[in-house]
Design a protein around this motif. Structure first.
Motif, PDB file in Angstrom:
ATOM      1  N   VAL A 109      -6.189  19.092   8.835  1.00 28.13           N
ATOM      2  CA  VAL A 109      -6.865  20.074   7.998  1.00 28.13           C
ATOM      3  C   VAL A 109      -6.779  21.436   8.686  1.00 28.13           C
ATOM      4  O   VAL A 109      -6.949  21.527   9.898  1.00 28.13           O
ATOM      5  CB  VAL A 109      -8.347  19.664   7.736  1.00 28.13           C
ATOM      6  N   GLY A 110      -6.461  22.474   7.938  1.00 33.49           N
ATOM      7  CA  GLY A 110      -6.325  23.803   8.531  1.00 33.49           C
ATOM      8  C   GLY A 110      -5.596  24.747   7.607  1.00 33.49           C
ATOM      9  O   GLY A 110      -5.321  24.426   6.431  1.00 33.49           O
ATOM     10  N   LYS A 111      -5.219  25.911   8.119  1.00 36.24           N
ATOM     11  CA  LYS A 111      -4.522  26.915   7.313  1.00 36.24           C
ATOM     12  C   LYS A 111      -3.008  26.798   7.444  1.00 36.24           C
ATOM     13  O   LYS A 111      -2.253  27.114   6.535  1.00 36.24           O
ATOM     14  CB  LYS A 111      -4.970  28.328   7.716  1.00 36.24           C
ATOM     15  N   THR A 112      -2.548  26.341   8.619  1.00 36.19           N
ATOM     16  CA  THR A 112      -1.096  26.266   8.865  1.00 36.19           C
ATOM     17  C   THR A 112      -0.718  24.830   9.191  1.00 36.19           C
ATOM     18  O   THR A 112      -0.445  24.488  10.344  1.00 36.19           O
ATOM     19  CB  THR A 112      -0.702  27.209  10.010  1.00 36.19           C
ATOM     20  N   ILE A 113      -0.742  24.008   8.205  1.00 34.37           N
ATOM     21  CA  ILE A 113      -0.415  22.597   8.364  1.00 34.37           C
ATOM     22  C   ILE A 113       1.004  22.361   7.835  1.00 34.37           C
ATOM     23  O   ILE A 113       1.351  22.813   6.731  1.00 34.37           O
ATOM     24  CB  ILE A 113      -1.410  21.707   7.597  1.00 34.37           C
ATOM     25  N   THR A 114       1.804  21.676   8.621  1.00 40.84           N
ATOM     26  CA  THR A 114       3.145  21.301   8.164  1.00 40.84           C
ATOM     27  C   THR A 114       3.035  20.121   7.200  1.00 40.84           C
ATOM     28  O   THR A 114       2.545  19.057   7.573  1.00 40.84           O
ATOM     29  CB  THR A 114       4.041  20.926   9.352  1.00 40.84           C
ATOM     30  N   ILE A 115       3.496  20.330   5.986  1.00 46.00           N
ATOM     31  CA  ILE A 115       3.385  19.295   4.965  1.00 46.00           C
ATOM     32  C   ILE A 115       4.648  18.439   4.988  1.00 46.00           C
ATOM     33  O   ILE A 115       5.772  18.957   4.845  1.00 46.00           O
ATOM     34  CB  ILE A 115       3.194  19.930   3.572  1.00 46.00           C
ATOM     35  N   PRO A 116       4.507  17.117   5.194  1.00 44.82           N
ATOM     36  CA  PRO A 116       5.690  16.242   5.215  1.00 44.82           C
ATOM     37  C   PRO A 116       6.461  16.311   3.898  1.00 44.82           C
ATOM     38  O   PRO A 116       5.906  16.584   2.829  1.00 44.82           O
ATOM     39  CB  PRO A 116       5.080  14.852   5.428  1.00 44.82           C
ATOM     40  N   LYS A 117       7.755  16.014   3.996  1.00 51.54           N
ATOM     41  CA  LYS A 117       8.625  16.127   2.821  1.00 51.54           C
ATOM     42  C   LYS A 117       8.244  15.147   1.718  1.00 51.54           C
ATOM     43  O   LYS A 117       8.424  15.427   0.540  1.00 51.54           O
ATOM     44  CB  LYS A 117      10.077  15.905   3.243  1.00 51.54           C
ATOM     45  N   LYS A 119       0.842  -1.195   0.000  1.00 54.22           N
ATOM     46  CA  LYS A 119       0.000   0.000   0.000  1.00 54.22           C
ATOM     47  C   LYS A 119       0.877   1.245   0.000  1.00 54.22           C
ATOM     48  O   LYS A 119       1.900   1.298   0.676  1.00 54.22           O
ATOM     49  CB  LYS A 119      -0.930   0.014   1.216  1.00 54.22           C
ATOM     50  N   ASN A 120       0.466   2.224  -0.769  1.00 53.91           N
ATOM     51  CA  ASN A 120       1.202   3.474  -0.801  1.00 53.91           C
ATOM     52  C   ASN A 120       0.857   4.285   0.445  1.00 53.91           C
ATOM     53  O   ASN A 120      -0.292   4.674   0.619  1.00 53.91           O
ATOM     54  CB  ASN A 120       0.825   4.248  -2.070  1.00 53.91           C
ATOM     55  N   SER A 121       1.837   4.519   1.284  1.00 53.03           N
ATOM     56  CA  SER A 121       1.597   5.247   2.528  1.00 53.03           C
ATOM     57  C   SER A 121       2.051   6.696   2.448  1.00 53.03           C
ATOM     58  O   SER A 121       2.222   7.357   3.476  1.00 53.03           O
ATOM     59  CB  SER A 121       2.313   4.543   3.693  1.00 53.03           C
ATOM     60  N   ASN A 122       2.260   7.181   1.239  1.00 52.38           N
ATOM     61  CA  ASN A 122       2.663   8.576   1.097  1.00 52.38           C
ATOM     62  C   ASN A 122       1.541   9.505   1.541  1.00 52.38           C
ATOM     63  O   ASN A 122       0.358   9.166   1.503  1.00 52.38           O
ATOM     64  CB  ASN A 122       3.011   8.897  -0.366  1.00 52.38           C
ATOM     65  N   TYR A 123       1.932  10.701   1.926  1.00 48.12           N
ATOM     66  CA  TYR A 123       0.970  11.749   2.226  1.00 48.12           C
ATOM     67  C   TYR A 123       0.552  12.427   0.927  1.00 48.12           C
ATOM     68  O   TYR A 123       1.334  12.515  -0.026  1.00 48.12           O
ATOM     69  CB  TYR A 123       1.576  12.803   3.152  1.00 48.12           C
ATOM     70  N   THR A 124      -0.676  12.917   0.890  1.00 48.43           N
ATOM     71  CA  THR A 124      -1.119  13.781  -0.196  1.00 48.43           C
ATOM     72  C   THR A 124      -1.651  15.052   0.440  1.00 48.43           C
ATOM     73  O   THR A 124      -2.496  14.996   1.347  1.00 48.43           O
ATOM     74  CB  THR A 124      -2.222  13.120  -1.046  1.00 48.43           C
ATOM     75  N   ALA A 125      -1.146  16.178  -0.015  1.00 43.95           N
ATOM     76  CA  ALA A 125      -1.545  17.467   0.546  1.00 43.95           C
ATOM     77  C   ALA A 125      -2.250  18.285  -0.526  1.00 43.95           C
ATOM     78  O   ALA A 125      -1.705  18.496  -1.622  1.00 43.95           O
ATOM     79  CB  ALA A 125      -0.332  18.217   1.079  1.00 43.95           C
ATOM     80  N   PHE A 126      -3.446  18.721  -0.215  1.00 42.40           N
ATOM     81  CA  PHE A 126      -4.220  19.585  -1.103  1.00 42.40           C
ATOM     82  C   PHE A 126      -4.136  20.999  -0.527  1.00 42.40           C
ATOM     83  O   PHE A 126      -4.569  21.240   0.609  1.00 42.40           O
ATOM     84  CB  PHE A 126      -5.670  19.114  -1.175  1.00 42.40           C
ATOM     85  N   ILE A 127      -3.558  21.902  -1.304  1.00 42.19           N
ATOM     86  CA  ILE A 127      -3.281  23.236  -0.770  1.00 42.19           C
ATOM     87  C   ILE A 127      -4.078  24.302  -1.508  1.00 42.19           C
ATOM     88  O   ILE A 127      -4.567  24.093  -2.612  1.00 42.19           O
ATOM     89  CB  ILE A 127      -1.764  23.557  -0.843  1.00 42.19           C
ATOM     90  N   ASN A 128      -4.202  25.452  -0.816  1.00 43.69           N
ATOM     91  CA  ASN A 128      -4.835  26.659  -1.384  1.00 43.69           C
ATOM     92  C   ASN A 128      -6.308  26.476  -1.734  1.00 43.69           C
ATOM     93  O   ASN A 128      -6.859  27.221  -2.537  1.00 43.69           O
ATOM     94  CB  ASN A 128      -4.078  27.144  -2.636  1.00 43.69           C
ATOM     95  N   ILE A 152     -12.768  26.697   5.771  1.00 40.07           N
ATOM     96  CA  ILE A 152     -11.402  27.234   5.811  1.00 40.07           C
ATOM     97  C   ILE A 152     -11.049  27.740   4.417  1.00 40.07           C
ATOM     98  O   ILE A 152     -11.105  26.988   3.440  1.00 40.07           O
ATOM     99  CB  ILE A 152     -10.386  26.156   6.245  1.00 40.07           C
ATOM    100  N   ASP A 153     -10.698  29.019   4.297  1.00 40.28           N
ATOM    101  CA  ASP A 153     -10.237  29.575   3.030  1.00 40.28           C
ATOM    102  C   ASP A 153      -8.731  29.393   2.893  1.00 40.28           C
ATOM    103  O   ASP A 153      -7.980  29.516   3.870  1.00 40.28           O
ATOM    104  CB  ASP A 153     -10.595  31.062   2.948  1.00 40.28           C
ATOM    105  N   LYS A 154      -8.319  29.080   1.691  1.00 40.38           N
ATOM    106  CA  LYS A 154      -6.897  28.883   1.406  1.00 40.38           C
ATOM    107  C   LYS A 154      -6.282  27.889   2.389  1.00 40.38           C
ATOM    108  O   LYS A 154      -5.225  28.136   2.980  1.00 40.38           O
ATOM    109  CB  LYS A 154      -6.142  30.215   1.467  1.00 40.38           C
ATOM    110  N   GLY A 155      -6.955  26.770   2.582  1.00 44.25           N
ATOM    111  CA  GLY A 155      -6.525  25.802   3.575  1.00 44.25           C
ATOM    112  C   GLY A 155      -5.738  24.649   2.989  1.00 44.25           C
ATOM    113  O   GLY A 155      -5.529  24.551   1.773  1.00 44.25           O
ATOM    114  N   VAL A 156      -5.326  23.771   3.894  1.00 47.60           N
ATOM    115  CA  VAL A 156      -4.572  22.575   3.522  1.00 47.60           C
ATOM    116  C   VAL A 156      -5.309  21.357   4.057  1.00 47.60           C
ATOM    117  O   VAL A 156      -5.727  21.323   5.222  1.00 47.60           O
ATOM    118  CB  VAL A 156      -3.146  22.608   4.112  1.00 47.60           C
ATOM    119  N   LEU A 157      -5.483  20.362   3.183  1.00 49.62           N
ATOM    120  CA  LEU A 157      -6.038  19.084   3.590  1.00 49.62           C
ATOM    121  C   LEU A 157      -4.965  18.031   3.375  1.00 49.62           C
ATOM    122  O   LEU A 157      -4.485  17.831   2.255  1.00 49.62           O
ATOM    123  CB  LEU A 157      -7.278  18.755   2.755  1.00 49.62           C
TER     124      LEU A 157
END
Length: 998
Positions: free
Chosen positions: A67-75, A32-41, A52-57
């Protein structure tokens, strides 16, 4: 190596032969692919209230990680920029049969029906099968899943829609990529309905009232079983017990059925979620009082094609009204604070869901409420808010990516992600190139319009002199291809343009002319795209007609209210010792008759000049079958004492209004005559516009229908081979003896149990609703009204009754009563008969029109009844026949349809005559009520005017105008090109004693 290849081959085969092929163990899924997926803006709608406007999921392994506006996105995250886009939670359909094969109906005639189940270890009735589990027979349907995914759904609660107790539902994710994730919960809900099982030919129940009685018996049996009273294992009751804590969903499928299901829920302390029909707005006050939560379909019917006036004239006014009003249902429910989820159930095409929902929003349904009804509400009702219905941390990554506000008509839904797996609906990477351009190629300039859909644009190219050139355009992976046809004097030339679409407003690419020469083309954007609006298809604000009480023809715009009324100078038929009083006043107040006499005054009263008119008590029909829903007979057993017509009163039957127009205020609604021991009756007052419960006579005496003769022994059931006992008149007698003996023993067992000490109360007798009802007869708490014809059977039933120590209250029909009137008088039985019906079947051949007067003269209380919707509104004329056939006085003849039926029904202390203190159930006639020329001017029940001849004229004018208005609206729909349906005449079954449900 060969062993490894063999092992891999077996691993591929296992999912295809394993019983759990669609729900493999998640842990067995490898790689299984365990990578993160980040949806931004993105604009992220976490819940309908949290945006949330201009948020990150951020998602991983099919779940929302943050989920939020200031989420640290993994590398190691895959980042998707959704600038200008929106993310919504995917929808939930909590009432579905997705992936469940429809139960095949067993086609059978009555001769193949069974009366006792052959299944061992299960409940005695095959239409009760709570042991069924949807997840056991579920098969994932990719094609249907795609339809639902395109409509925005990510999760469905699916069940086997067959039977009265249908078993459990499973919660399924519409994950077309990962089958190991699909099963969210194997048992989340427990389902019920008012439907027989298609897989069973067991005859009982054959009616709606039978289904309600069966449900009651089931719950009583469950309680008895849970307390350890049963000596045998019952797998059905075991399942019911085990599934009690699941979500209980009842498919009522009609506003009145919702009230009926809520009634059962109240009786047994249950909380059903009711799956409605979309017509709840018609009875919103009663729906609100149920305090139930609902699942509501949005299957609005298409307009009828009314271009042919002859076909249009066949349409029932109620169908026209429903087409007009149904889109307001969601708004009405919401405005009344009723919690509900939405479902795709009953839609012909799943794609119509969005169209219909947008229509409901256009009709006033709030967009936020709409989103709640598809996300947070169904999640909450299912007890799964911590997994689905929102984009909160830890929930499944079920979401939609859209171009804008989800319930905007112009919004494009791009993708539906379910458990982190992407399903593409529209390619969001396709750039929008629509607009107006100055196009230049091959040293010539053109005006170029690109319109249509983003992913399927249309091209229109014109020369400087406005000559239109044929052109075709296509776009794939952001590569644009255009073919432009130009003409010279001899032929058509094809020119090809191609370009890669970048983020600039202008387009530049290669042009290959018809002669093979290459050049560069440019398209400079001069105007933004404006979507064309076809004025013929603009949805105008259709005028919504007011809901009436009831919401059919002749309904009232407002529920009529109780009044103080003073009738002046009337000819009053008192039915009391005072007889007929001339020039007399009658005052009614607070629903009662408060004064009778002369020169009565009351400043608060509405004066009614009744000079030259006749005032009578309301007509009472002792034997009626109108206003009954889904079956007048429960013919599945030879005794159905457990069923009651009180459960199935149909307050929307137009015959009620017709009864009022004929002066009928009270009726006994009787079970039919398909079996020796029928069902319990309902005594009703015809309060037009009221709910079924409000129509029931308060504290009414208990009655039950018995029957004798051809019907019960099935001699006239057609060319079939009846198998149900009894088959002879001797058998009918034996049915009574057997059942009353059983009831006697049942009653004795309960009396012994109730009189015993606490230590004797460990094993209670089983509650048996059928025997309990018959025991009420033995204890003189319930009265019998018996369908009868032949003198021998009349005598037989009186003998059986006397053997068991009770009396037959009323013989109805009783067309050979004149032969045994002395015996009836001696027994204490009354008679409710026809005035002059005869020869409509063999056992009626000895009927005579002098029957009623002969019994009356012998001292029997005699009433004339209708047993027919048409006759019931002319009972005044039936009473007059007693004068013609038998020289009965007019006053006594009038009692045949007023005071005498009141006596037979044991309600003569309240109705049946005009007397101070009695209910103000009275009728004003323009002539002697026994005259064929007499018309009802007012019909009043408990001081409320339910029929007024002048208001009736106004109603007819209103109906004509509204019908024309609705026809015009439908013609407008047709002219706009909107799909219509062929008009269909609504066929209404008028019940009689022998009517059987198909």
């Amino acid at each position: 190596m060969k062993r490894i290849v063999t092992l891999l081959f077996l691993l591929i085969l296992i999912p295809k032969i394993n019983a759990q092929e669609y729900f493999p163990n998640n842990e067995s899924i490898q790689n299984k692919n365990s990578n993160y997926t980040a949806f931004i803006n993105a604009k992220i709608i976490v819940t309908p209230q949290q945006i949330i406007d201009k948020g990150v999921l951020l998602i991983q392994n099919g779940r929302v990680i943050a989920v939020g506006k200031t989420i640290t996105i993994p590398k190691n995250a895959v980042t998707i920029d959704l600038d200008g886009k929106s993310i919504y939670p995917s929808f939930i359909d909590m009432y579905s049969s997705f992936g469940i094969e429809k139960t095949k109906k067993i086609e059978s005639a009555r001769q193949s029906q069974v009366y006792d189940t052959k299944k061992e270890g299960y409940y005695w009735n095959e239409h009760i099968k709570p042991e069924a589990d949807a997840y056991q027979v579920f098969r994932y349907d990719n094609s249907k899943a795609e339809e639902l995914l395109k409509a925005g759904f990510g999760v469905v609660n699916t069940h086997i829609a067959d039977g009265i107790a249908q078993g459990t539902g499973a919660l399924i994710a519409l994950n077309n990529e990962d089958q190991g994730f699909r099963l969210i919960a194997d048992k989340v809900s427990n389902h019920f309905s008012f439907l027989r099982s298609a897989a069973s030919t067991q005859a009982y129940p054959s009616s709606l009232m039978g289904m309600m009685a069966l449900l009651r018996q089931m719950y009583y049996d469950l309680d008895w079983y849970k307390k350890g009273n049963s000596k045998t294992l019952d797998l059905s009751l075991e399942a019911l017990n085990k599934n009690e804590k699941l979500v209980q969903i009842f498919a009522s499928e009609d506003k009145l059925n919702s009230l009926r299901a809520a009634k059962i829920a109240k009786e047994f302390g249950l909380k059903y979620i009711l799956k409605g029909a979309g017509n709840e707005y018609q009875r919103i006050e009663e729906i609100k009082k149920t305090d139930a939560k609902f699942i509501i379909p949005v299957n609005f019917q298409e307009a009828f094609d009314v271009t042919n006036p002859y076909q249009a004239s066949q349409l029932d006014f109620s169908d026209l009204l429903q087409w007009n009003q149904a889109p307001t249902n969601l708004k009405v429910l919401s405005d009344n604070g009723i919690t509900f989820a939405l479902t795709t159930d009953k839609l012909k095409k799943t794609e119509d869901f969005r169209t219909n929902l947008l229509k409901a929003i256009q009709y006033g349904f709030d967009k936020t409420k709409a989103l709640e009804s598809l996300t947070t509400i169904p999640a909450s009702l299912l007890g799964k808010s911590n997994e689905i219905g929102s984009l909160k941390e830890g929930n499944y990554a079920n979401f939609l990516i859209t171009s804008g506000e989800i319930f905007d008509k112009e919004t494009t839904v791009y993708e539906n992600w379910v458990q982190g797996s992407k399903y593409v609906i529209n390619d969001r990477l396709v750039k929008d190139i629509r607009g107006e351009y100055d196009l230049t190629f091959a040293s010539k300039t053109y005006k170029w319009t690109i319109k249509g859909e983003i992913s399927a644009p249309k091209s229109e190219i014109k020369t400087t002199d406005a000559t239109k050139l044929d052109s075709k355009i296509s776009i794939a992976n952001n590569w644009l291809s255009v073919i432009v046809q130009t003409k010279d004097t001899t032929k058509t030339n094809f020119n090809r343009l191609t370009a890669y679409i970048d983020n600039s407003k202008n387009i530049t690419g290669k042009a290959i002319s018809f002669d093979g020469s290459e050049s560069t083309f440019t398209a400079v954007k001069t105007a933004a795209f404006l979507k064309e609006i076809d004025s013929s298809k603009i949805e105008k604000n259709i005028k919504i007609l007011a809901t009436t009480f009831p919401d059919i023809a002749f309904g009232d715009l407002e529920k009529p209210k109780q009044e103080t009324l003073l009738f002046k100078n009337a000819t009053v038929w008192t039915n009391e010792k005072e007889g007929v009083l001339k020039q007399t006043d009658v005052l009614i107040k607070n629903g009662k008759i408060v004064a009778i006499g002369n020169a009565i005054s009351d400043p608060s009263a509405t004066l009614i000049d009744a000079k030259g008119k006749h005032l009578t008590s309301g007509i009472i029909d002792e034997h009626s079958h109108i206003a009954i829903s889904k079956g007048v007979n429960e013919s599945g057993h030879n005794s159905s004492a457990e069923v009651t017509v009180e459960d199935v009163v149909n307050s929307d039957d137009v015959n009620i209004y017709r009864e009022l127009a004929g002066g009928v205020t009270t009726s006994q609604l009787l079970h039919g005559s398909a079996n020796p021991i029928g069902g319990r009756s309902a005594i009703v007052k015809w309060k037009w516009g009221a709910s079924p419960e409000e129509m029931l006579y308060k504290e009414q005496p208990k009655f039950i229908k018995f029957a004798l003769g051809e019907n019960v022994k099935q001699a006239n059931w057609g060319n079939i081979n009846p198998t149900r006992f009894p088959q002879t008149r001797m058998g009918v007698e034996q049915v009574y003896i057997d059942y009353f003996q059983r009831a006697k023993e049942y009653d004795a067992a309960w009396k012994t149990y109730n009189s015993g000490s606490k230590k004797d109360k460990t094993k209670a007798p089983r509650v048996d609703l059928e025997l309990q009802t018959l025991a009420e007869i033995l204890n003189k708490e319930r009265f019998i009204s018996c369908h009868s014809y032949v003198q021998s059977e009349i005598l037989m039933l009186m003998n059986v009754a006397e053997k068991f120590g009770f009396k037959v209250n009323t013989f109805t029909h009783i067309l050979e009563g004149y032969k045994v009137a002395d015996k009836m008088k001696e027994h204490g039985a009354g008679a409710s008969t026809f005035s002059d019906w005869w020869a409509y079947k063999f056992e009626v051949n000895d009927a005579i029109p002098y029957n009623g007067p002969i019994m009356h003269n012998a001292g029997v209380v005699v009433a004339y009844n209708s047993d027919d919707a048409e006759m019931s509104r002319r009972l005044n004329q039936e009473a007059a026949k007693a004068v013609k056939y038998g020289n009965i006085s007019e006053e006594e003849a009038w009692k045949f349809v007023t005071l005498n039926p009141a006596k037979l029904l044991h309600i003569d202390d309240k109705v049946g005559s005009i007397k101070v203190g009695k209910d103000a159930d009275i009728v004003l006639w323009n002539d002697n009520p026994l005259s064929i020329y007499a018309k009802v001017e007012k019909t009043i029940i408990e001081g409320v005017v339910y029929y007024d001849i002048q208001k009736d004229e106004a109603k007819r004018i209103r109906i004509t105008n509204e019908r024309s208005q609705l026809i015009s609206q439908m013609l407008d729909e047709k002219n706009k090109g909107i799909k219509t349906q062929e008009p269909k005449k609504k066929e209404k079954t008028e019940y009689h004693c022998d009517t059987l449900e198909q």
